[in-house]
Design a protein around this motif. Sequence first.
Motif, PDB file in Angstrom:
ATOM      1  N   SER A   1      -1.521   2.778   6.643  1.00  0.00           N
ATOM      2  CA  SER A   1      -1.864   1.473   7.220  1.00  0.00           C
ATOM      3  C   SER A   1      -3.334   1.190   6.964  1.00  0.00           C
ATOM      4  CB  SER A   1      -1.604   1.513   8.734  1.00  0.00           C
ATOM      5  OG  SER A   1      -2.190   0.395   9.362  1.00  0.00           O
TER       6      SER A   1
ATOM      7  N   ILE B   1       0.849  -1.198   0.000  1.00  0.00           N
ATOM      8  CA  ILE B   1       0.000   0.000   0.000  1.00  0.00           C
ATOM      9  C   ILE B   1       0.884   1.247   0.000  1.00  0.00           C
ATOM     10  CG2 ILE B   1      -1.656   1.334   1.365  1.00  0.00           C
ATOM     11  CD1 ILE B   1      -2.480  -1.393   2.673  1.00  0.00           C
ATOM     12  N   ASN B   2       1.960   1.201   0.778  1.00  0.00           N
ATOM     13  CA  ASN B   2       2.825   2.382   0.883  1.00  0.00           C
ATOM     14  C   ASN B   2       3.517   2.704  -0.433  1.00  0.00           C
ATOM     15  OD1 ASN B   2       3.059   3.576   3.847  1.00  0.00           O
ATOM     16  ND2 ASN B   2       2.620   1.383   3.970  1.00  0.00           N
TER      17      ASN B   2
HETATM   18  C1  LIG Z   1       5.452  -7.495  11.297  1.00  0.00           C
HETATM   19  C2  LIG Z   1       4.231  -6.632  11.096  1.00  0.00           C
HETATM   20  C3  LIG Z   1       3.846  -5.765  12.100  1.00  0.00           C
HETATM   21  C4  LIG Z   1       2.753  -4.922  11.907  1.00  0.00           C
HETATM   22  N1  LIG Z   1       2.443  -3.998  12.858  1.00  0.00           N
HETATM   23  C5  LIG Z   1       1.490  -3.062  12.601  1.00  0.00           C
HETATM   24  C6  LIG Z   1       1.302  -1.964  13.492  1.00  0.00           C
HETATM   25  O1  LIG Z   1       1.952  -1.824  14.505  1.00  0.00           O
HETATM   26  N2  LIG Z   1       0.374  -1.039  13.152  1.00  0.00           N
HETATM   27  C7  LIG Z   1      -0.375  -1.116  11.993  1.00  0.00           C
HETATM   28  O2  LIG Z   1      -1.181  -0.235  11.732  1.00  0.00           O
HETATM   29  N3  LIG Z   1      -0.215  -2.157  11.145  1.00  0.00           N
HETATM   30  C8  LIG Z   1       0.705  -3.125  11.413  1.00  0.00           C
HETATM   31  N4  LIG Z   1       0.919  -4.148  10.530  1.00  0.00           N
HETATM   32  C9  LIG Z   1       0.030  -4.284   9.373  1.00  0.00           C
HETATM   33  C10 LIG Z   1       0.509  -3.392   8.247  1.00  0.00           C
HETATM   34  O3  LIG Z   1       0.001  -2.078   8.426  1.00  0.00           O
HETATM   35  C11 LIG Z   1      -0.009  -3.943   6.903  1.00  0.00           C
HETATM   36  O4  LIG Z   1       0.551  -5.210   6.678  1.00  0.00           O
HETATM   37  C12 LIG Z   1       0.299  -2.989   5.761  1.00  0.00           C
HETATM   38  O5  LIG Z   1      -0.337  -3.463   4.602  1.00  0.00           O
HETATM   39  C13 LIG Z   1       1.785  -2.884   5.546  1.00  0.00           C
HETATM   40  O6  LIG Z   1       2.071  -1.877   4.610  1.00  0.00           O
HETATM   41  P1  LIG Z   1       2.388  -2.249   3.102  1.00  0.00           P
HETATM   42  O7  LIG Z   1       1.066  -2.661   2.467  1.00  0.00           O
HETATM   43  O8  LIG Z   1       2.904  -0.975   2.510  1.00  0.00           O
HETATM   44  O9  LIG Z   1       3.354  -3.382   3.085  1.00  0.00           O
HETATM   45  C14 LIG Z   1       1.992  -5.003  10.698  1.00  0.00           C
HETATM   46  C15 LIG Z   1       2.391  -5.914   9.720  1.00  0.00           C
HETATM   47  C16 LIG Z   1       3.488  -6.710   9.908  1.00  0.00           C
HETATM   48  C17 LIG Z   1       3.910  -7.653   8.796  1.00  0.00           C
END
Ligand SMILES: Cc1cc2nc3c(=O)[nH]c(=O)nc-3n(C[C@H](O)[C@H](O)[C@H](O)COP(=O)(O)O)c2cc1C
Length: 186
Positions: free
Chosen positions: A115, A19-20
């Motif tokens: 997020s 997403i980012n």
């Molecule tokens: C190891 C891990 C820890 C996470 N911790 C959080 C968190 O603290 N807060 C949150 O809002 N989402 C958390 N997430 C969910 C992420 O926001 C979600 O997977 C998001 O899609 C990640 O961003 P991306 O799509 O750019 O990879 C976590 C995901 C992972 C894999």
Amino acid sequence: MDKVRSVAVIVGSLRKDSINRKVANALTGLAPAELKLGIVEIGELPIYNQDGDQNPPAAWTEFRARIRAADAVLFVTPEHNRSVPAALKNALDVGSRPYGKSAWTGKPGAVVSASPGAIGGFGANHHLRQSLVFLNVPAMAQPEAYIGGADKLFDANGKLVNDGTRKFLQGFMQAYAAWVAANIKE
Ligand SMILES: Cc1cc2nc3c(=O)[nH]c(=O)nc-3n(C[C@H](O)[C@H](O)[C@H](O)COP(=O)(O)O)c2cc1C
């Protein structure tokens, strides 16, 4: 138009469908003409180890050179366990060394966190800001950008489909362009 400034965009997620990364792509499309954005990849950087300072891996050297060559830095990151993802922290560390030769210093910065959760990566956003203080990256204070519910903002092709978010991100990039112009070190 003001002089064109290059912005190194650091995406804190290594995920293919991140997403980012979609947010970073949207920001690239919404940026005013005086900012030229390009993502600098962090996924292949070996974990920082001070022993490597004598004979650094090519990936570290290349990354540091790309940050040095940029006028400004923009971070777009998820939150991992209420903090900065390890890959992003590693990139900060790699860019900060060897001691006294940080590639980050003085580059005007901004932070966006996104997020699926409601608070939009606030914890990561502010932990990152803590490091940026030490790294001497002046980070834009306002507007803040915590993009919550971010999994609902893009279509299947990664296109931003929420008008309110588009307007907000456009305003964010206009403010960032002014921040870069005001804080750049020539
Ligand atoms: C190891 C891990 C820890 C996470 N911790 C959080 C968190 O603290 N807060 C949150 O809002 N989402 C958390 N997430 C969910 C992420 O926001 C979600 O997977 C998001 O899609 C990640 O961003 P991306 O799509 O750019 O990879 C976590 C995901 C992972 C894999």
